[in-house]
Write a protein that holds these residues in place. Structure first.
Motif, short mmCIF file in Angstrom:
data_model
loop_
_atom_site.label_atom_id
_atom_site.label_comp_id
_atom_site.label_asym_id
_atom_site.label_seq_id
_atom_site.Cartn_x
_atom_site.Cartn_y
_atom_site.Cartn_z
N TYR A 241 24.42 33.82 45.02
CA TYR A 241 25.23 32.60 44.90
C TYR A 241 24.99 31.70 46.11
O TYR A 241 24.81 30.48 45.97
CB TYR A 241 26.70 32.99 44.79
N THR B 54 40.84 28.68 41.40
CA THR B 54 40.42 28.38 40.02
C THR B 54 40.06 29.71 39.34
O THR B 54 40.11 30.78 39.97
CB THR B 54 39.17 27.49 39.99
N ASN C 193 28.93 19.40 38.22
CA ASN C 193 29.91 20.38 38.66
C ASN C 193 29.69 21.78 38.08
O ASN C 193 30.07 22.77 38.69
CB ASN C 193 31.30 19.87 38.27
N ILE D 147 38.76 27.81 46.57
CA ILE D 147 39.63 26.97 45.74
C ILE D 147 40.23 27.83 44.63
O ILE D 147 39.53 28.66 44.04
CB ILE D 147 38.82 25.80 45.11
N ILE E 47 37.78 22.72 38.90
CA ILE E 47 37.43 21.53 39.68
C ILE E 47 36.91 20.42 38.76
O ILE E 47 37.22 19.24 38.96
CB ILE E 47 36.39 21.90 40.75
N THR F 88 35.69 21.49 31.61
CA THR F 88 36.76 22.03 30.76
C THR F 88 37.88 22.70 31.55
O THR F 88 38.94 22.97 31.00
CB THR F 88 36.18 23.07 29.78
N ARG F 89 37.64 22.99 32.81
CA ARG F 89 38.69 23.67 33.60
C ARG F 89 38.38 23.49 35.09
O ARG F 89 37.35 22.92 35.47
CB ARG F 89 38.76 25.14 33.25
P1 NAD Z 1 35.28 27.41 36.91
O1 NAD Z 1 34.63 28.70 36.55
O2 NAD Z 1 36.74 27.26 36.75
O3 NAD Z 1 34.57 26.20 36.11
C1 NAD Z 1 33.18 26.12 36.00
C2 NAD Z 1 32.84 25.24 34.84
O4 NAD Z 1 31.42 25.22 34.67
C3 NAD Z 1 33.42 25.77 33.52
O5 NAD Z 1 33.89 24.67 32.77
C4 NAD Z 1 32.22 26.42 32.86
O6 NAD Z 1 32.32 26.46 31.46
C5 NAD Z 1 31.11 25.49 33.31
N1 NAD Z 1 29.78 26.06 33.17
C6 NAD Z 1 29.32 27.25 33.63
N2 NAD Z 1 28.05 27.44 33.24
C7 NAD Z 1 27.69 26.34 32.53
C8 NAD Z 1 26.51 25.94 31.85
N3 NAD Z 1 25.41 26.72 31.81
N4 NAD Z 1 26.50 24.74 31.22
C9 NAD Z 1 27.58 23.96 31.23
N5 NAD Z 1 28.75 24.28 31.84
C10 NAD Z 1 28.79 25.47 32.48
O7 NAD Z 1 34.82 27.11 38.40
P2 NAD Z 1 35.33 26.07 39.51
O8 NAD Z 1 35.98 26.85 40.57
O9 NAD Z 1 36.03 24.93 38.88
O10 NAD Z 1 33.91 25.61 40.07
C11 NAD Z 1 33.30 24.36 39.80
C12 NAD Z 1 32.10 24.21 40.70
O11 NAD Z 1 32.54 24.28 42.06
C13 NAD Z 1 31.04 25.30 40.54
O12 NAD Z 1 29.76 24.75 40.70
C14 NAD Z 1 31.34 26.24 41.69
O13 NAD Z 1 30.23 27.00 42.10
C15 NAD Z 1 31.78 25.26 42.76
N6 NAD Z 1 32.59 25.86 43.82
C16 NAD Z 1 33.79 26.46 43.53
C17 NAD Z 1 34.52 27.05 44.57
C18 NAD Z 1 35.82 27.76 44.33
O14 NAD Z 1 36.34 28.38 45.28
N7 NAD Z 1 36.42 27.70 43.14
C19 NAD Z 1 34.02 27.01 45.87
C20 NAD Z 1 32.81 26.38 46.12
C21 NAD Z 1 32.10 25.80 45.09
#
Ligand code: NAD
Length: 241
Positions: free
Chosen positions: A149, A184, A84, A182, A16, A13-14
């Motif tokens: 984490y 976000t 994701n 990233i 990555i 939904t948002r």
């Molecule tokens: P974000 O918070 O913008 O998006 C996360 C998404 O996961 C959201 O759509 C949220 O609703 C969904 N979500 C969370 N819990 C859930 C559940 N129980 N069931 C279904 N959906 C669920 O985060 P992002 O930055 O887009 O991160 C996406 C992925 O990348 C995550 O796994 C995060 O750990 C990983 N990541 C992000 C970064 C960063 O810097 N943003 C760095 C390394 C890894």
């Protein structure tokens, strides 16, 4: 590049996930994205050019299995799954509550595991498929204030490494991406000072964008990556933690 492929992206939904759904759709795939909230998932699907948006909480193993089976049935197959969905909450060692451990491990570790298991089951019949899971630079190197984490993301990387070994002979590739910082909602809590510090430690001199990660995922699920499996690909601008 992905014409005729059927793809599923969790947590789409948002951030990555949304960028990945868009990148896969633009490359020609039929994309199903999921979010915890059905209305938000439908809205995001329309914005990303995805075929549909469905409600899914990845902590619910049965729901994941039912949804993945349903997507494969409706579209006749499932070629690509991007696990994701994930959460991040910081806490110093002395401040870690049991609830934080439970929610982080059930979402990041069990949620990813449920998704990979269901994807493997759906892909096994055709003996082909590509799965990508979301690890993190923090899971590879550790980070103060992020022990829970980091532990969860180290587990995610090893889900990819292990599943790749198990599923390779079935024609299924499993890789992880390990993003750095990233820009976000997940990292929106970082102070400007913390962002500047991270940028200072990043040779490419900026934070990552969701598209930076989405483009790498699009490569990993494509046939251009046909001989790549069990890898954890850093997408971090060279960041040294
Ligand atoms: P974000 O918070 O913008 O998006 C996360 C998404 O996961 C959201 O759509 C949220 O609703 C969904 N979500 C969370 N819990 C859930 C559940 N129980 N069931 C279904 N959906 C669920 O985060 P992002 O930055 O887009 O991160 C996406 C992925 O990348 C995550 O796994 C995060 O750990 C990983 N990541 C992000 C970064 C960063 O810097 N943003 C760095 C390394 C890894």
């Amino acid at each position: 590049m992905l014409d005729g492929k059927v793809a599923l992206v969790t947590g789409g939904t948002r951030g990555i996930g949304l960028a990945t759904a868009r990148a896969l759709a633009e490359a020609g795939a039929t994309v199903v994205l999921t979010g915890r909230d059905e209305a938000k998932a439908k809205e995001a699907a329309a914005a990303a050019g995805a075929a549909s948006g469905l409600a899914l909480d990845v902590t619910d193993a049965k729901a994941v299995s039912t949804l993945v089976r349903g997507v494969a049935k409706e579209h006749g197959k499932l070629d690509i799954v991007v696990a994701n969905a994930g959460i991040m909450e910081d806490a110093l060692l002395g401040m870690i509550r049991e609830e934080l451990v439970d929610t982080t491990l059930s979402t990041n570790v069990a949620g990813t595991l449920h998704t990979v298991q269901a994807a493997a089951r759906a892909m096994m019949r055709k003996k082909t498929g590509a799965i990508v899971v979301l690890a993190s630079i923090v899971g590879e190197h550790g980070s103060a204030g992020q022990t829970v984490y980091a532990a969860s993301k180290a587990a995610v990387a090893n889900i990819a490494r292990s599943a790749a070994k198990e599923l390779g002979r079935s024609g299924i590739r499993v890789n992880a991406v390990a993003p750095g910082v990233i820009d976000t909602d997940l990292t929106s809590g970082l102070t400007e000072d913390a962002k500047a510090e991270n940028i200072g430690k990043t040779p490419l001199g900026r934070l990552g964008t969701p598209e930076d990660v989405a483009n790498a995922i699009r490569f990993l699920v494509s046939d251009d990556a046909a001989f790549i499996t069990g890898q954890v690909l850093g997408i971090d601008g060279g960041l040294v933690l």
